[in-house]
Design a protein around this motif. Structure first.
Motif, PDB file in Angstrom:
ATOM      1  N   LEU A  56      66.584  60.394  65.269  1.00 54.05           N
ATOM      2  CA  LEU A  56      67.155  59.307  66.054  1.00 54.05           C
ATOM      3  C   LEU A  56      66.710  59.376  67.509  1.00 54.05           C
ATOM      4  CD1 LEU A  56      70.732  59.342  64.515  1.00 54.05           C
ATOM      5  CD2 LEU A  56      68.941  57.659  64.118  1.00 54.05           C
ATOM      6  N   GLY A  57      66.581  60.609  68.027  1.00 48.26           N
ATOM      7  CA  GLY A  57      66.094  60.753  69.392  1.00 48.26           C
ATOM      8  C   GLY A  57      64.684  60.215  69.555  1.00 48.26           C
ATOM      9  N   LEU A  58      63.899  60.313  68.499  1.00 49.30           N
ATOM     10  CA  LEU A  58      62.538  59.788  68.550  1.00 49.30           C
ATOM     11  C   LEU A  58      62.542  58.277  68.754  1.00 49.30           C
ATOM     12  CD1 LEU A  58      59.506  60.306  68.302  1.00 49.30           C
ATOM     13  CD2 LEU A  58      59.746  60.078  65.817  1.00 49.30           C
ATOM     14  N   LEU A  59      63.583  57.600  68.258  1.00 48.61           N
ATOM     15  CA  LEU A  59      63.678  56.151  68.463  1.00 48.61           C
ATOM     16  C   LEU A  59      63.834  55.833  69.946  1.00 48.61           C
ATOM     17  CD1 LEU A  59      66.092  55.148  65.535  1.00 48.61           C
ATOM     18  CD2 LEU A  59      63.609  54.845  65.621  1.00 48.61           C
ATOM     19  N   SER A  60      64.648  56.625  70.642  1.00 42.20           N
ATOM     20  CA  SER A  60      64.809  56.412  72.093  1.00 42.20           C
ATOM     21  C   SER A  60      63.515  56.700  72.834  1.00 42.20           C
ATOM     22  CB  SER A  60      65.929  57.313  72.627  1.00 42.20           C
ATOM     23  OG  SER A  60      67.182  56.876  72.167  1.00 42.20           O
ATOM     24  N   THR A  61      62.842  57.773  72.444  1.00 44.07           N
ATOM     25  CA  THR A  61      61.565  58.088  73.081  1.00 44.07           C
ATOM     26  C   THR A  61      60.559  56.964  72.856  1.00 44.07           C
ATOM     27  OG1 THR A  61      61.919  60.470  72.863  1.00 44.07           O
ATOM     28  CG2 THR A  61      59.645  59.729  73.133  1.00 44.07           C
ATOM     29  N   LEU A  62      60.520  56.426  71.628  1.00 45.65           N
ATOM     30  CA  LEU A  62      59.611  55.321  71.317  1.00 45.65           C
ATOM     31  C   LEU A  62      59.923  54.111  72.186  1.00 45.65           C
ATOM     32  CD1 LEU A  62      57.380  54.083  69.554  1.00 45.65           C
ATOM     33  CD2 LEU A  62      59.151  53.510  67.860  1.00 45.65           C
ATOM     34  N   PHE A  63      61.213  53.810  72.340  1.00 47.42           N
ATOM     35  CA  PHE A  63      61.626  52.681  73.181  1.00 47.42           C
ATOM     36  C   PHE A  63      61.068  52.830  74.594  1.00 47.42           C
ATOM     37  CE2 PHE A  63      64.433  51.046  76.445  1.00 47.42           C
ATOM     38  CZ  PHE A  63      64.767  49.773  76.023  1.00 47.42           C
ATOM     39  N   VAL A  65      58.673  54.890  75.762  1.00 44.26           N
ATOM     40  CA  VAL A  65      57.214  54.964  75.840  1.00 44.26           C
ATOM     41  C   VAL A  65      56.627  53.553  75.840  1.00 44.26           C
ATOM     42  CG1 VAL A  65      55.127  55.605  74.581  1.00 44.26           C
ATOM     43  CG2 VAL A  65      56.955  57.275  74.875  1.00 44.26           C
ATOM     44  N   VAL A  66      57.101  52.729  74.915  1.00 41.77           N
ATOM     45  CA  VAL A  66      56.627  51.339  74.857  1.00 41.77           C
ATOM     46  C   VAL A  66      56.981  50.609  76.155  1.00 41.77           C
ATOM     47  CG1 VAL A  66      56.943  49.113  73.700  1.00 41.77           C
ATOM     48  CG2 VAL A  66      56.707  51.199  72.348  1.00 41.77           C
ATOM     49  N   SER A  67      58.215  50.825  76.632  1.00 37.83           N
ATOM     50  CA  SER A  67      58.647  50.161  77.855  1.00 37.83           C
ATOM     51  C   SER A  67      57.822  50.614  79.059  1.00 37.83           C
ATOM     52  CB  SER A  67      60.134  50.451  78.097  1.00 37.83           C
ATOM     53  OG  SER A  67      60.573  49.844  79.291  1.00 37.83           O
ATOM     54  N   GLY A  68      57.532  51.929  79.149  1.00 37.69           N
ATOM     55  CA  GLY A  68      56.774  52.431  80.278  1.00 37.69           C
ATOM     56  C   GLY A  68      55.355  51.913  80.317  1.00 37.69           C
ATOM     57  N   VAL A  69      54.672  51.982  79.179  1.00 43.19           N
ATOM     58  CA  VAL A  69      53.307  51.456  79.117  1.00 43.19           C
ATOM     59  C   VAL A  69      53.313  49.950  79.371  1.00 43.19           C
ATOM     60  CG1 VAL A  69      51.302  51.103  77.629  1.00 43.19           C
ATOM     61  CG2 VAL A  69      52.539  53.293  77.571  1.00 43.19           C
ATOM     62  N   MET A 111      62.360  51.648  63.891  1.00 45.84           N
ATOM     63  CA  MET A 111      61.232  51.881  64.789  1.00 45.84           C
ATOM     64  C   MET A 111      60.696  50.551  65.312  1.00 45.84           C
ATOM     65  SD  MET A 111      59.133  55.007  62.961  1.00 45.84           S
ATOM     66  CE  MET A 111      58.008  55.187  64.350  1.00 45.84           C
ATOM     67  N   ALA A 112      60.649  49.552  64.454  1.00 44.62           N
ATOM     68  CA  ALA A 112      60.215  48.224  64.893  1.00 44.62           C
ATOM     69  C   ALA A 112      61.196  47.644  65.903  1.00 44.62           C
ATOM     70  CB  ALA A 112      60.073  47.294  63.681  1.00 44.62           C
ATOM     71  N   VAL A 113      62.496  47.896  65.704  1.00 42.50           N
ATOM     72  CA  VAL A 113      63.503  47.458  66.672  1.00 42.50           C
ATOM     73  C   VAL A 113      63.252  48.116  68.021  1.00 42.50           C
ATOM     74  CG1 VAL A 113      65.952  47.546  67.268  1.00 42.50           C
ATOM     75  CG2 VAL A 113      65.266  46.995  64.929  1.00 42.50           C
ATOM     76  N   ALA A 114      62.968  49.428  68.013  1.00 49.27           N
ATOM     77  CA  ALA A 114      62.697  50.151  69.255  1.00 49.27           C
ATOM     78  C   ALA A 114      61.484  49.579  69.970  1.00 49.27           C
ATOM     79  CB  ALA A 114      62.498  51.636  68.967  1.00 49.27           C
ATOM     80  N   VAL A 115      60.454  49.223  69.217  1.00 50.64           N
ATOM     81  CA  VAL A 115      59.242  48.656  69.818  1.00 50.64           C
ATOM     82  C   VAL A 115      59.535  47.290  70.432  1.00 50.64           C
ATOM     83  CG1 VAL A 115      56.942  47.747  69.317  1.00 50.64           C
ATOM     84  CG2 VAL A 115      57.655  49.950  68.353  1.00 50.64           C
ATOM     85  N   LEU A 116      60.219  46.426  69.678  1.00 49.34           N
ATOM     86  CA  LEU A 116      60.542  45.088  70.188  1.00 49.34           C
ATOM     87  C   LEU A 116      61.411  45.172  71.442  1.00 49.34           C
ATOM     88  CD1 LEU A 116      61.327  42.995  66.965  1.00 49.34           C
ATOM     89  CD2 LEU A 116      59.452  42.620  68.579  1.00 49.34           C
ATOM     90  N   ALA A 117      62.449  46.016  71.382  1.00 47.26           N
ATOM     91  CA  ALA A 117      63.333  46.152  72.539  1.00 47.26           C
ATOM     92  C   ALA A 117      62.597  46.775  73.717  1.00 47.26           C
ATOM     93  CB  ALA A 117      64.558  46.983  72.169  1.00 47.26           C
ATOM     94  N   GLY A 118      61.711  47.741  73.456  1.00 48.97           N
ATOM     95  CA  GLY A 118      60.926  48.346  74.527  1.00 48.97           C
ATOM     96  C   GLY A 118      60.006  47.337  75.196  1.00 48.97           C
ATOM     97  N   SER A 356      57.560  52.179  86.088  1.00 48.42           N
ATOM     98  CA  SER A 356      57.277  52.789  84.787  1.00 48.42           C
ATOM     99  C   SER A 356      57.592  54.282  84.834  1.00 48.42           C
ATOM    100  CB  SER A 356      55.813  52.565  84.388  1.00 48.42           C
ATOM    101  OG  SER A 356      54.926  53.278  85.244  1.00 48.42           O
ATOM    102  N   GLY A 357      57.685  54.836  86.056  1.00 46.02           N
ATOM    103  CA  GLY A 357      58.141  56.215  86.190  1.00 46.02           C
ATOM    104  C   GLY A 357      59.533  56.407  85.617  1.00 46.02           C
ATOM    105  N   LEU A 358      60.370  55.373  85.679  1.00 41.49           N
ATOM    106  CA  LEU A 358      61.683  55.427  85.047  1.00 41.49           C
ATOM    107  C   LEU A 358      61.555  55.698  83.556  1.00 41.49           C
ATOM    108  CD1 LEU A 358      63.418  52.336  86.704  1.00 41.49           C
ATOM    109  CD2 LEU A 358      64.070  54.703  87.065  1.00 41.49           C
ATOM    110  N   ASP A 359      60.690  54.934  82.910  1.00 40.71           N
ATOM    111  CA  ASP A 359      60.537  55.069  81.468  1.00 40.71           C
ATOM    112  C   ASP A 359      59.930  56.416  81.098  1.00 40.71           C
ATOM    113  OD1 ASP A 359      61.354  52.287  80.657  1.00 40.71           O
ATOM    114  OD2 ASP A 359      59.705  51.786  81.969  1.00 40.71           O
ATOM    115  N   VAL A 360      58.979  56.887  81.907  1.00 42.01           N
ATOM    116  CA  VAL A 360      58.388  58.202  81.645  1.00 42.01           C
ATOM    117  C   VAL A 360      59.459  59.286  81.743  1.00 42.01           C
ATOM    118  CG1 VAL A 360      56.695  59.899  82.407  1.00 42.01           C
ATOM    119  CG2 VAL A 360      56.105  57.465  82.427  1.00 42.01           C
ATOM    120  N   GLY A 361      60.304  59.180  82.777  1.00 44.25           N
ATOM    121  CA  GLY A 361      61.388  60.146  82.930  1.00 44.25           C
ATOM    122  C   GLY A 361      62.356  60.109  81.773  1.00 44.25           C
TER     123      GLY A 361
END
Length: 407
Positions: A56-63, A65-69, A111-118, A356-361
């Protein structure tokens, strides 16, 4: 109505400025609301699907990462197309993410939800600050940044209440449908008031001056000092959001409910701090970097005191809430600090990269501090977060040194 420009006298009424601040604040709250779309459901996902916290934590990281990039890239789009169409697209993506979550039956769907939201979350800082810098009169920008930061904290604070109530009434799937309806309502309000959100693409706004090509700003050291500040300060925020509840339970023996209330108090105190910080930023705009440094240093000391346990159970909870207040006071001055470091005509690009530093952090913090948590090193987690926050003080002063106006 004329667009406000940097360095000019106010060209719009207080009422018009307040309207822009309110609309941008509403949009920013919806962005922060999205940060908790999935994490708030983790206990339910464990119950219904049997997934681990690591999965589940990986979902937050995915969110993030997508948001930061996406955020670093979105700034270019905002500068070229204007902020308004990008903002509308973000809210559509949030709506789709919530609808997909409501029918998800497996990990791949989430995971698709995390990508869309990110992707939806990615453009908000370049969008918001482009609108505020162009539409709000210069003397009122400190207050605008205060409203912006406060609304973000309120978005975080509202999300747990919203999902707790709707989930209890209708179930978690219907809670996501309700969230989709909420995003659709926000989109409708912004569309109806779209005239107040119009911005000029940078090619027309700068009239050929300032940054000579799209990537020139990346050669400026001050931009990377700003990026470092956001990365470092967000690492600490991520520790509070992700781990403060289990840390308080382990170190102070408080209940889950009381620990969760403390996290909410941290967010609300941060919102109050943002409100007060708007007046501070407006009063001392030249010293924005020093204000930020002082607030971050104070917050680091308070967090270290939380780790020490010197104040006992209830005292520690209040000290953690005060940490949120200290960080909140520095928020508007932080945004002014970034504005001073932004070359003319590159608002979207600079804010996109810097924030994007926010998202990296947010993406990196759970990986490192989660390992400390797994080993039961709860005090070390808080002390480490305090130390990182002290490093952000150095970064803030570094930004100020490179944007100082010669006497």
């Amino acid at each position: 109505m004329q667009l406000a420009s940097s360095g000019s006298e106010p060209t719009v009424s207080l009422q018009s400025d307040a309207k822009v601040m309110g609309l941008v604040g509403l949009a920013h709250a919806s962005s922060h609301f999205s940060h908790l779309l999935l994490p708030l459901m983790f206990p339910i996902f464990i119950r219904d699907f049997g997934w681990s916290y690591s999965e589940l934590g990986l979902l937050s990281t995915l969110f993030f990462v997508v948001s930061g990039v996406g955020q670093a890239s979105a700034g270019f789009v905002v500068d070229r197309l204007g902020a308004r169409p990008v903002l509308f697209c973000s809210l559509v993506l949030f709506t789709l993410a919530c609808l997909l979550a409501s029918v998800a039956e497996g990990y791949a769907a989430l995971m698709a939800v995390a990508v869309l939201a990110g992707l939806g979350n990615a453009p908000f800082h370049p969008v918001d600050f482009t609108i505020l810098n162009q539409r709000v009169s210069t003397p009122r920008l400190g207050y605008a940044f205060s409203v912006h930061g406060l609304s973000g904290n309120l978005g975080w604070a509202v999300a747990p209440v919203f999902f707790t109530v709707t989930g209890a009434l209708w179930g978690w799937r219907q809670a996501f449908v309700a969230a989709a309806g909420l995003y659709a309502l926000v989109l409708l309000m912004l569309v109806l008031n779209r005239a107040a959100l119009k911005t000029e693409p940078s090619a027309r706004a700068q009239g050929g001056a300032g940054v000579t090509n799209d990537l020139a700003f990346m050669r400026l050291p001050v931009v990377w000092w700003c990026f470092a500040f956001f990365l470092l300060s967000t690492v600490t925020l991520a520790v509070v959001q992700n781990f403060s509840v289990p840390i308080l339970k382990a170190l102070q023996g408080v209940s889950l409910e009381l620990a969760s209330m403390t996290l909410t108090a941290y967010m609300l105190c941060g919102a109050v701090g943002m409100l007060i910080g708007g007046f501070v930023a407006a009063r001392w705009p030249r010293w924005s970097d020093r204000v930020v440094a002082a607030c971050m240093a104070g917050a680091a000391v308070l967090m270290a005191l939380c780790a020490s346990g010197l104040f006992g159970q209830m005292g520690t909870l209040w000290v953690l809430a005060a940490t949120g207040f200290a960080i909140g006071v520095g928020g508007p001055s932080r945004d002014l600090m970034i504005k001073k470091a932004t070359p003319k005509g590159a608002t979207g690009r600079v804010y996109g990269l810097v924030y994007s530093g926010l998202d990296v952090g947010f993406a990196l913090s759970p990986l490192f501090f989660g390992a400390l948590m797994d080993r039961g090193l709860y005090q070390a987690t808080l002390l480490g977060a305090a130390l990182v926050l002290l490093f952000s003080v150095v970064a803030a002063l570094g930004v100020g040194k490179r944007t100082a106006v010669p006497a």
